[in-house]
Scaffold this motif. Structure first.
Motif, PDB file in Angstrom:
ATOM      1  N   PRO A   1     -39.022  13.190 -45.748  1.00 18.09           N
ATOM      2  CA  PRO A   1     -39.925  12.226 -46.391  1.00 18.09           C
ATOM      3  C   PRO A   1     -39.167  11.334 -47.353  1.00 18.09           C
ATOM      4  O   PRO A   1     -38.281  11.789 -48.067  1.00 18.09           O
ATOM      5  CB  PRO A   1     -40.920  13.129 -47.136  1.00 18.09           C
ATOM      6  CG  PRO A   1     -40.220  14.437 -47.295  1.00 18.09           C
ATOM      7  CD  PRO A   1     -39.318  14.577 -46.101  1.00 18.09           C
ATOM      8  N   LEU A   2     -39.499  10.054 -47.348  1.00 17.37           N
ATOM      9  CA  LEU A   2     -38.849   9.115 -48.253  1.00 17.37           C
ATOM     10  C   LEU A   2     -39.253   9.448 -49.675  1.00 17.37           C
ATOM     11  O   LEU A   2     -40.425   9.550 -49.990  1.00 17.37           O
ATOM     12  CB  LEU A   2     -39.256   7.683 -47.902  1.00 17.37           C
ATOM     13  CG  LEU A   2     -38.632   6.582 -48.767  1.00 17.37           C
ATOM     14  CD1 LEU A   2     -37.122   6.573 -48.580  1.00 17.37           C
ATOM     15  CD2 LEU A   2     -39.218   5.228 -48.388  1.00 17.37           C
ATOM     16  N   GLN A   3     -38.259   9.590 -50.543  1.00 17.80           N
ATOM     17  CA  GLN A   3     -38.529   9.965 -51.928  1.00 17.80           C
ATOM     18  C   GLN A   3     -38.084   8.862 -52.863  1.00 17.80           C
ATOM     19  O   GLN A   3     -37.160   8.119 -52.571  1.00 17.80           O
ATOM     20  CB  GLN A   3     -37.776  11.254 -52.286  1.00 17.80           C
ATOM     21  CG  GLN A   3     -38.054  12.406 -51.348  1.00 17.80           C
ATOM     22  CD  GLN A   3     -39.509  12.780 -51.321  1.00 17.80           C
ATOM     23  OE1 GLN A   3     -40.203  12.552 -52.304  1.00 17.80           O
ATOM     24  NE2 GLN A   3     -39.972  13.326 -50.228  1.00 17.80           N
ATOM     25  N   SER A   4     -38.725   8.795 -54.014  1.00 20.62           N
ATOM     26  CA  SER A   4     -38.250   7.883 -55.043  1.00 20.62           C
ATOM     27  C   SER A   4     -36.911   8.382 -55.546  1.00 20.62           C
ATOM     28  O   SER A   4     -36.677   9.571 -55.657  1.00 20.62           O
ATOM     29  CB  SER A   4     -39.256   7.844 -56.194  1.00 20.62           C
ATOM     30  OG  SER A   4     -39.442   9.133 -56.716  1.00 20.62           O
ATOM     31  N   SER A   5     -35.995   7.461 -55.819  1.00 25.22           N
ATOM     32  CA  SER A   5     -34.650   7.867 -56.205  1.00 25.22           C
ATOM     33  C   SER A   5     -34.644   8.417 -57.610  1.00 25.22           C
ATOM     34  O   SER A   5     -35.458   8.068 -58.446  1.00 25.22           O
ATOM     35  CB  SER A   5     -33.696   6.674 -56.132  1.00 25.22           C
ATOM     36  OG  SER A   5     -34.065   5.692 -57.066  1.00 25.22           O
ATOM     37  N   LEU A   6     -33.688   9.313 -57.880  1.00 24.96           N
ATOM     38  CA  LEU A   6     -33.477   9.764 -59.240  1.00 24.96           C
ATOM     39  C   LEU A   6     -32.519   8.802 -59.896  1.00 24.96           C
ATOM     40  O   LEU A   6     -31.636   8.289 -59.227  1.00 24.96           O
ATOM     41  CB  LEU A   6     -32.904  11.177 -59.240  1.00 24.96           C
ATOM     42  CG  LEU A   6     -33.981  12.246 -59.110  1.00 24.96           C
ATOM     43  CD1 LEU A   6     -33.352  13.604 -59.111  1.00 24.96           C
ATOM     44  CD2 LEU A   6     -34.973  12.139 -60.239  1.00 24.96           C
ATOM     45  N   PRO A   7     -32.634   8.552 -61.213  1.00 19.64           N
ATOM     46  CA  PRO A   7     -33.387   9.374 -62.145  1.00 19.64           C
ATOM     47  C   PRO A   7     -34.903   9.216 -62.150  1.00 19.64           C
ATOM     48  O   PRO A   7     -35.571   9.630 -63.098  1.00 19.64           O
ATOM     49  CB  PRO A   7     -32.823   8.975 -63.514  1.00 19.64           C
ATOM     50  CG  PRO A   7     -32.350   7.587 -63.324  1.00 19.64           C
ATOM     51  CD  PRO A   7     -31.846   7.519 -61.910  1.00 19.64           C
ATOM     52  N   SER A   8     -35.518   8.644 -61.141  1.00 19.33           N
ATOM     53  CA  SER A   8     -36.972   8.503 -61.147  1.00 19.33           C
ATOM     54  C   SER A   8     -37.697   9.807 -60.905  1.00 19.33           C
ATOM     55  O   SER A   8     -38.910   9.831 -60.789  1.00 19.33           O
ATOM     56  CB  SER A   8     -37.407   7.476 -60.104  1.00 19.33           C
ATOM     57  OG  SER A   8     -37.064   7.895 -58.810  1.00 19.33           O
TER      58      SER A   8
ATOM     59  N   VAL B   1     -30.047  10.116 -54.768  1.00 23.37           N
ATOM     60  CA  VAL B   1     -29.557   9.760 -56.099  1.00 23.37           C
ATOM     61  C   VAL B   1     -28.574   8.605 -55.979  1.00 23.37           C
ATOM     62  O   VAL B   1     -27.965   8.413 -54.928  1.00 23.37           O
ATOM     63  CB  VAL B   1     -28.863  10.961 -56.788  1.00 23.37           C
ATOM     64  CG1 VAL B   1     -29.812  12.120 -56.930  1.00 23.37           C
ATOM     65  CG2 VAL B   1     -27.610  11.381 -56.046  1.00 23.37           C
ATOM     66  N   PRO B   2     -28.410   7.833 -57.041  1.00 23.58           N
ATOM     67  CA  PRO B   2     -27.384   6.787 -57.030  1.00 23.58           C
ATOM     68  C   PRO B   2     -26.000   7.413 -56.897  1.00 23.58           C
ATOM     69  O   PRO B   2     -25.779   8.561 -57.289  1.00 23.58           O
ATOM     70  CB  PRO B   2     -27.549   6.107 -58.397  1.00 23.58           C
ATOM     71  CG  PRO B   2     -28.894   6.518 -58.885  1.00 23.58           C
ATOM     72  CD  PRO B   2     -29.168   7.866 -58.301  1.00 23.58           C
TER      73      PRO B   2
ATOM     74  N   ALA C   1     -34.138  18.377 -63.550  1.00 26.67           N
ATOM     75  CA  ALA C   1     -34.518  17.713 -62.300  1.00 26.67           C
ATOM     76  C   ALA C   1     -33.368  16.889 -61.734  1.00 26.67           C
ATOM     77  O   ALA C   1     -33.100  16.896 -60.526  1.00 26.67           O
ATOM     78  CB  ALA C   1     -35.742  16.830 -62.529  1.00 26.67           C
ATOM     79  N   VAL C   2     -32.663  16.183 -62.598  1.00 23.47           N
ATOM     80  CA  VAL C   2     -31.520  15.393 -62.154  1.00 23.47           C
ATOM     81  C   VAL C   2     -30.423  16.311 -61.620  1.00 23.47           C
ATOM     82  O   VAL C   2     -29.778  16.009 -60.611  1.00 23.47           O
ATOM     83  CB  VAL C   2     -31.002  14.507 -63.305  1.00 23.47           C
ATOM     84  CG1 VAL C   2     -29.681  13.850 -62.938  1.00 23.47           C
ATOM     85  CG2 VAL C   2     -32.034  13.436 -63.654  1.00 23.47           C
TER      86      VAL C   2
ATOM     87  N   CYS D   1     -24.526  15.342 -61.202  1.00 23.70           N
ATOM     88  CA  CYS D   1     -25.501  16.257 -61.804  1.00 23.70           C
ATOM     89  C   CYS D   1     -25.796  15.956 -63.264  1.00 23.70           C
ATOM     90  O   CYS D   1     -26.844  16.354 -63.775  1.00 23.70           O
ATOM     91  CB  CYS D   1     -24.996  17.706 -61.681  1.00 23.70           C
ATOM     92  SG  CYS D   1     -25.097  18.393 -60.018  1.00 23.70           S
ATOM     93  N   HIS D   2     -24.883  15.272 -63.946  1.00 17.15           N
ATOM     94  CA  HIS D   2     -25.041  15.044 -65.395  1.00 17.15           C
ATOM     95  C   HIS D   2     -24.812  13.569 -65.736  1.00 17.15           C
ATOM     96  O   HIS D   2     -23.900  13.241 -66.502  1.00 17.15           O
ATOM     97  CB  HIS D   2     -24.056  15.921 -66.175  1.00 17.15           C
ATOM     98  CG  HIS D   2     -24.258  17.390 -66.010  1.00 17.15           C
ATOM     99  ND1 HIS D   2     -25.292  18.068 -66.611  1.00 17.15           N
ATOM    100  CD2 HIS D   2     -23.561  18.312 -65.297  1.00 17.15           C
ATOM    101  CE1 HIS D   2     -25.222  19.357 -66.295  1.00 17.15           C
ATOM    102  NE2 HIS D   2     -24.198  19.529 -65.496  1.00 17.15           N
ATOM    103  N   PRO D   3     -25.644  12.661 -65.211  1.00 19.03           N
ATOM    104  CA  PRO D   3     -25.413  11.245 -65.503  1.00 19.03           C
ATOM    105  C   PRO D   3     -25.660  10.869 -66.959  1.00 19.03           C
ATOM    106  O   PRO D   3     -25.244   9.794 -67.387  1.00 19.03           O
ATOM    107  CB  PRO D   3     -26.404  10.526 -64.575  1.00 19.03           C
ATOM    108  CG  PRO D   3     -27.486  11.532 -64.313  1.00 19.03           C
ATOM    109  CD  PRO D   3     -26.784  12.860 -64.289  1.00 19.03           C
TER     110      PRO D   3
END
Length: 427
Positions: free
Chosen positions: A8-15, A114-115, A404-405, A160-162
């Motif tokens: 499923p298409l997900q909103s990107s993190l950090p969203s 994620v970016p 979460a990130v 993992c730690h942006p």
């Protein structure tokens, strides 16, 4: 079992912030949250939240009496990350690093893209961790260098730690990650590990994290033992760095989670020694201990702030952390499946246990493991949303976002590490 669909298409993190209430996180003053963070949530947050549990209300209220007005957690701001690093501005979001990285795709797996991690930070962390591994702790012989480089730990930790304010903060997590993997490989698995005598090795290694307090006569012998092999050298050094840059509460929290990890190693080792295949629920119990939990649990240390101990100890937070660790670890089971099947001996992972205990084909067992992961992820997000709504304390909100990130960065690393991983040909 139905055919798996596309992921499923997900909103990107950090969203991922949206999954536990963007309106709540917006009050936290979290630095680096882009406009995408306010995307509509795909997970409903309770419309009305009652009073927190009595013990949580007490913690939020803080002490009363003369001179205690500033001690309420609800009124305590979160300090933003340091905006400069060696005089160079730190980007608030991970910039694109050119062409997209090759990625594996598990049909039906629930995850958030994620970016790409900041390439400048990736390069610097990769350089520093190799210098540490080679020069400071003599972690591996020369013939293992390719495997060390292929692990891509710098890319892993930056993803993992942006929100880490400096590379020094990132290095706290990176050293500990490398040390934990050295213990796993050398004591338990790939590089000479064995269940025979594992308990003694883990106990002595754990004293590099949680020091021995003994008599003056025996203290020097223990101190010398911390240099006896590379896992202990790595644990000792990584923990020394961590203690210097974290609070006593954060260090003790990490020691506790590492004891959990070692208990999980021992359970898996005991089953290997007796050639026992656990029931599925037993395997999942073991994986709650033998899992990634020590990594996201230090997200505040790496972010340069502290989640107060009383908030970390709340049952709701403990459930969030357990679910995060469990989902992240089943990701490892899925991506490392073919690697483990190709290795010597019989390696337990969730698809293998499902096939054996529930009489499923290898394909159906793998697909059911995907479903288990997805259920854990959705539970993690639902529990995070409920906790964020019930306890809108800035440090707690930032910590939930950091966990979460981390979960999504962990997936990103598995998905893109084609040096280590490949997928079964089930589709």
């Amino acid at each position: 079992m139905p055919e798996p669909g596309l992921s499923p298409l997900q909103s990107s993190l950090p969203s991922a912030a949206a999954h536990f209430g963007a309106h709540v996180l917006a009050q936290a003053g979290i630095v680096g949250v882009e406009a995408a963070d306010t995307a509509p949530s795909t997970l409903p947050v309770p419309a009305a939240v009652g009073e927190p549990e009595p013990d949580l209300s007490r913690i939020l209220r803080g002490p009363s009496g003369l001179g205690t007005a500033g001690l309420s957690l609800a009124a305590r701001p979160v300090e933003p990350p340091v905006p400069l690093e060696s005089g160079v501005p730190v980007a608030s979001g991970a910039p694109a690093s050119g062409a997209p990285v090759e990625a594996l795709e598990i049909p039906g797996l629930y995850y958030h893209p994620v970016p790409e991690p900041d390439p400048v930070r990736v390069e610097e962390v990769s350089r520093r961790i190799k210098d540490w591994a080679v020069d400071e702790v003599e972690l591996f012989p020369e013939e293992w260098e390719g495997q060390f480089d292929g692990f891509s730990v710098g890319r892993y930790m930056v993803a993992c730690h942006p929100d880490a304010p400096t590379v020094d903060h990132l290095m706290l997590a990176t050293r500990l990650m490398v040390a934990e993997n050295a213990v796993d490989d050398i004591y338990c698995e790939d590089h000479g590990g064995s269940p025979v005598g594992l308990g003694g090795r883990l106990l002595l290694a754990h004293t590099a994290l949680d020091p021995l307090h003994t008599t003056a006569e025996y203290q020097p012998q223990w101190a010398e033992s911390l240099h006896a092999d590379s896992p202990r050298r790595a644990y000792r050094s990584a923990m020394e760095y961590f203690v210097r840059q974290s609070t006593p509460s954060q260090a003790d929290r990490f020691r506790h989670d590492m004891a959990r990890l070692h208990l999980g190693y021992l359970a898996e080792g005991a089953w290997a020694e007796t050639d026992h295949t656990p029931e599925v629920w037993e395997y999942l119990a073991m994986r709650q201990y033998n899992n990634f939990r020590p990594c996201p649990t230090i997200t505040d240390s790496v972010g340069g702030y502290e989640l107060p101990a009383d908030l970390h100890a709340q049952p709701a937070m403990q459930r969030v952390l357990a679910l995060a660790g469990n989902a992240s670890t089943i990701v490892n089971d899925l991506y490392s499946y073919t690697k483990e099947l190709a290795g010597p001996g019989r390696h337990l992972n969730l698809p293998v246990v499902l096939a054996d205990r529930e009489g499923l084909s290898e394909r159906d067992a793998y697909l059911k493991a995907v479903e288990v992961h997805n259920d854990l992820m959705r539970d993690f997000e639902a529990e995070s949303a409920a906790l964020a709504a019930a306890c809108p304390v800035p440090s707690l909100l930032r910590f939930l976002k950091g966990v979460a990130v981390w979960v999504d960065g962990n997936h990103y690393w598995h998905q893109t590490n084609t040096f280590r991983y490949s997928l079964p040909d089930f589709w």
